[in-house]
Design an enzyme around this catalytic site. Sequence first.
Site, short mmCIF file in Angstrom:
data_model
loop_
_atom_site.label_atom_id
_atom_site.label_comp_id
_atom_site.label_asym_id
_atom_site.label_seq_id
_atom_site.Cartn_x
_atom_site.Cartn_y
_atom_site.Cartn_z
N TYR A 13 -1.80 -7.52 3.94
CA TYR A 13 -1.75 -6.09 4.67
C TYR A 13 -2.16 -5.10 3.59
CZ TYR A 13 -0.83 -1.51 6.38
OH TYR A 13 -0.53 -0.44 6.80
N GLU A 16 -6.85 1.21 7.14
CA GLU A 16 -5.65 0.24 7.28
C GLU A 16 -6.55 -1.22 7.72
OE1 GLU A 16 -1.51 0.04 9.28
OE2 GLU A 16 -3.16 -0.04 10.69
#
Length: 421
Positions: free
Chosen positions: A142, A229
């Site tokens: 991530y 993101e």
Amino acid sequence: MLSNLSSKLARVAINQQRMVTLPMRGIKLHEYQAGALLDKWNVAIPLGEVAKSPSETYKVAEKFENGCVVKSQILGGGRGQGHFKENGFQGGVHVVDTPTQAEDIAKKMLGYSLVTKQSGADGLKVNSVYLVEKLGIDKEMYLSLTLDRAGGCPVFIYSPDGGMNIEDVAEKNPERIFKLRVNPFTGPEVEDLMKAADHLGIPEQRSQLVWLMKSLYDCFFANDCDMVEINPLITTKDGKVLAADSKVTIDDNAAYRQKELAASEDSSQLNEKENHAHKFDLNYIHIGGNIGCLVNGAGLAMSTMDIIKLYGGEPANFLDVGGSADQSQMTEAVKLLDHDEDVKAIFVNIFGGILKCDVLTQSILDAAKQIGLTKPIVLRLKGTNSDIAKKMLEGKQEELGIWYEEDFDTAAQKVCKIVTA
């Protein structure tokens, strides 16, 4: 504000035992648009192409010799676990081996509403699908870049655990979340980015990660992003580092600088009421309860929603008219709430400063003349010209269905009792 992990700081008004959740504002891009933007700034992404019809999907899928991934495009997360409201088809992301399979999937997606944990019960209509090459994934991680408002700087947030909700990782394994705050005057330091590779467990791809993060930072600043993101950030079996799935939000205050990006936003994905409010420069977010809120100031709006929740009510919206709204904007705000079928009563909570209480009251009276108000209103006014406003309503309250209260708690209890009566 810290990406999905800490976007709750921007989306959530908390009052100890209760919480009101708000959607994030900003100019949102579809995944295929976000991918194109990142690619422009030399962030490595998988090969992909958008399609807007089943036949177009077939033609695009033909370009992938080993099959592809068909991804529904909506401005919301949780697509893989979602379902389509009209036909019950499960999942907004599917791996296919042939163009025929891709076309069949597209037929079940395009034109239908995908319901996810972020979309609400009505779902969001899928107008396009994004076809992406299959990847031999070795590791999922991530990575995001957003703004740390408390620290006054950009911040990278990253974790070796990707491909899942980062909030779950933060709750169960907070030690697996890393943050790298960046001096906005100097940019990210190479040494810090190299350490990120070690934290992610990919020291062999250190140089690739440094390049990707620096490119991501350049893209973030040049395009006035609130958030970029990547979930997941992946390494492939042949050692490449790629942004496999991206989400980008642009600061809507910078729309005048980012005209091309602002124009590319898919307005069909936005709530109809929010679109209408935006035309009149009103800060409106639809929530879905039954008490319409008209307030000036974000802090007062948050506390108004909190106190409604405290007394058992459900706020229908966040509507901050600000301190400089003129009479026509105020009238439109009242009409917007009165036309909302979900709203059973309206709570007007204004602290008069630049925005005078008598101007707000005149707006309510004007709205009553124009449309004939159909919803009861609890009116709480304090500050500039509140005494004048009170006199303006004398003799008209019963006729218009307006209850005037000066005390915050009393007014909140009153509006909650109206909707539960």
